[in-house]
Design a protein around this motif. Structure first.
Motif, PDB file in Angstrom:
ATOM      1  N   GLU A 184      69.389  46.921  44.747  1.00 57.79           N
ATOM      2  CA  GLU A 184      68.934  47.211  43.372  1.00 57.79           C
ATOM      3  C   GLU A 184      68.362  48.628  43.271  1.00 57.79           C
ATOM      4  O   GLU A 184      68.657  49.362  42.332  1.00 57.79           O
ATOM      5  CB  GLU A 184      67.880  46.186  42.925  1.00 57.79           C
ATOM      6  N   GLY A 212      68.995  32.980  47.749  1.00 58.88           N
ATOM      7  CA  GLY A 212      69.744  33.364  48.940  1.00 58.88           C
ATOM      8  C   GLY A 212      70.725  32.290  49.370  1.00 58.88           C
ATOM      9  O   GLY A 212      71.705  32.568  50.055  1.00 58.88           O
ATOM     10  N   ASP A 216      72.702  40.422  50.217  1.00 58.15           N
ATOM     11  CA  ASP A 216      72.245  40.664  51.593  1.00 58.15           C
ATOM     12  C   ASP A 216      73.380  41.195  52.467  1.00 58.15           C
ATOM     13  O   ASP A 216      73.186  42.091  53.289  1.00 58.15           O
ATOM     14  CB  ASP A 216      71.660  39.380  52.196  1.00 58.15           C
TER      15      ASP A 216
HETATM   16  O1  KG4 Z   1      64.562  32.318  46.345  1.00 53.82           O
HETATM   17  P1  KG4 Z   1      64.511  33.203  47.552  1.00 53.82           P
HETATM   18  O2  KG4 Z   1      63.227  33.971  47.796  1.00 53.82           O
HETATM   19  O3  KG4 Z   1      64.832  32.413  48.852  1.00 53.82           O
HETATM   20  C1  KG4 Z   1      65.805  31.398  48.869  1.00 53.82           C
HETATM   21  O4  KG4 Z   1      65.459  30.246  48.536  1.00 53.82           O
HETATM   22  O5  KG4 Z   1      66.980  31.755  49.154  1.00 53.82           O
HETATM   23  O6  KG4 Z   1      65.727  34.223  47.398  1.00 53.82           O
HETATM   24  C2  KG4 Z   1      65.979  35.196  48.376  1.00 53.82           C
HETATM   25  C3  KG4 Z   1      67.216  35.961  47.962  1.00 53.82           C
HETATM   26  C4  KG4 Z   1      67.683  36.954  49.007  1.00 53.82           C
HETATM   27  O7  KG4 Z   1      69.090  36.817  49.194  1.00 53.82           O
HETATM   28  C5  KG4 Z   1      67.320  38.309  48.400  1.00 53.82           C
HETATM   29  O8  KG4 Z   1      68.164  39.376  48.818  1.00 53.82           O
HETATM   30  C6  KG4 Z   1      67.492  38.011  46.932  1.00 53.82           C
HETATM   31  O9  KG4 Z   1      66.967  36.716  46.758  1.00 53.82           O
HETATM   32  N1  KG4 Z   1      66.736  38.970  46.098  1.00 53.82           N
HETATM   33  C7  KG4 Z   1      67.340  39.843  45.265  1.00 53.82           C
HETATM   34  C8  KG4 Z   1      66.298  40.648  44.731  1.00 53.82           C
HETATM   35  N2  KG4 Z   1      65.108  40.232  45.270  1.00 53.82           N
HETATM   36  C9  KG4 Z   1      65.415  39.199  46.107  1.00 53.82           C
HETATM   37  N3  KG4 Z   1      68.628  40.013  44.929  1.00 53.82           N
HETATM   38  C10 KG4 Z   1      68.913  40.992  44.034  1.00 53.82           C
HETATM   39  N4  KG4 Z   1      67.977  41.822  43.509  1.00 53.82           N
HETATM   40  C11 KG4 Z   1      66.672  41.681  43.822  1.00 53.82           C
HETATM   41  N5  KG4 Z   1      65.753  42.491  43.300  1.00 53.82           N
END
Ligand code: KG4
Ligand code: ZN
Length: 363
Positions: free
Chosen positions: A190, A143, A173
């Motif tokens: 997705e 994110g 997001d």
């Molecule tokens: O690594 P993470 O859990 O937290 C951070 O360190 O940022 O990543 C969260 C991010 C969010 O922007 C979320 O929308 C994205 O990862 N994310 C995805 C999916 N699952 C989570 N983006 C695209 N497709 C997914 N299936």
């Protein structure tokens, strides 16, 4: 044979309160427990993570989550060798809660405290499964980040390229928010993309025609915003999601091919790791899989549970640091929290590409 190390890990940098107990012996990690408590419901009405709500929720949940992880592991605090907690980067209120909880548990148990860089946790997450020796090429997509790094060893990271504006997860997001798909956006986009036509809209592939490994996603998001205004039906939204996701896949797979061309695997197998929340996306995984195999590399992606935020990766980073004798200062108890903490600090200082102001560069 090395001594076995049992480490409690704590993660509170965004909207997951997590604690895990991990045992590291002879380089092999075994998870004794792995508890993740998400705050999705608290943030959902606001369509994004609200830092103050996150900090309060972490404060309410942190010690309960630690107790749950210790209970599930079936060990006593006296059996721990150390406590590791995320010290940054992230939302500072939450980071402070985890850091203080970790320090308190470490002091009470009379063991070392290990402050961990959340991004190092993601970078090491493929090693939880035990089949990913150094070195490897890493695409970190979360994110807050989108970057290629050469991971040569513990604490030895070289930035090869980064987004110059939005992170990929942030783009997912924001696109979800534009179309009222709810939060978190990535999984929602997705899910809808599966039903849509990826050729319905020809969205830009920013920086694709320029050499190098820099990426940009802000323009893509703006292009989606223009089209999304007229999208009322579920089918129209699905087409936008599919076309947006296809643009992201194209950019990431082309940049991955270029990164693989410059990465020096040292003669052995070329390992290409994708980690971070966005690595949970199946279409992106498939695109990267194709890029890896076309370039003679093996794609390694952690299981979905360890792509998004978790404490197992924080415990592993702490355990690997302790095993390598890389603990800083007075048992880490003097460590502060850091809202920004790039993995390749030298590159972020000399040539920052992303983030700035008083908090400093993200990469
Ligand atoms: O690594 P993470 O859990 O937290 C951070 O360190 O940022 O990543 C969260 C991010 C969010 O922007 C979320 O929308 C994205 O990862 N994310 C995805 C999916 N699952 C989570 N983006 C695209 N497709 C997914 N299936
Ligand atoms: Zn993360």
């Amino acid at each position: 044979m090395t001594r076995s190390l049992t480490i409690l890990g704590i993660e509170t940098s965004c909207d997951e309160t997590a604690a895990a107990v991990l045992r590291l012996k002879d380089g092999k990690a075994t998870l004794l427990s792995d508890v993740i408590r998400t705050q999705l419901e608290e943030h959902a009405p606001y369509l994004g993570v609200v830092p103050e709500i996150a900090a309060r929720a972490h404060a309410e949940l942190a010690d309960l989550t630690v107790a749950a992880a210790m209970h599930a592991a079936g060990i006593s605090y006296a059996e721990l060798d150390g406590v590791a907690a995320t010290a940054g980067p992230g939302l500072i209120g939450g980071v402070l809660v985890g850091l203080m909880t970790g320090k308190a548990v470490a002091q009470a148990a009379g063991v070392a405290f290990i402050p961990v860089n959340h991004l190092e946790g993601h970078a090491l997450s493929p090693r939880l499964a035990g089949t990913c020796p150094f070195p490897y090429l890493l695409l970190l997509v979360s994110g807050g980040h989108c970057q290629f790094l050469e991971v040569r060893g513990l604490g030895d990271y070289t930035r090869l390229g980064s987004t110059i504006d939005d992170a990929v997860g942030e783009a997912f997001d924001k696109v979800a928010k534009l179309m009222g798909l709810g939060f978190p956006g990535g999984p929602a986009v997705e899910r809808l993309a599966v039903q849509g036509n990826a050729r319905a809209h020809e969205f830009p592939r920013p920086l694709l025609n320029r050499p190098g490994l820099e990426m940009s996603f802000a323009g893509l998001k703006s292009a989606v915003a223009r089209v999304a205004q007229g999208a009322e039906t579920q089918a129209a939204k699905a087409d936008i999601c599919a076309s947006f996701q296809a643009a992201i896949c194209d950019v990431l797979s082309e940049k991955s091919a270029r990164a693989l061309a410059v990465f020096d695997a040292g003669g052995g197998e070329t390992r290409f790791v994708v980690a971070g929340g966005v690595a949970a996306n199946k279409a992106i995984r498939a695109a990267l899989e194709a890029a890896a195999s076309a370039n003679g590399a093996r794609l390694i992606a952690p299981p979905l549970r360890h792509c998004t935020d978790n404490a197992a990766m924080i415990a592993l980073a702490g355990a690997e640091r302790m095993a390598a004798g890389m603990l800083d200062g007075a048992d880490g108890l003097d460590a502060g929290s850091r809202p920004r903490w790039p993995l390749d600090e030298a590159a972020a200082l000399s040539a920052p590409v992303y983030g700035g102001g008083h908090k400093g560069a993200k990469a």
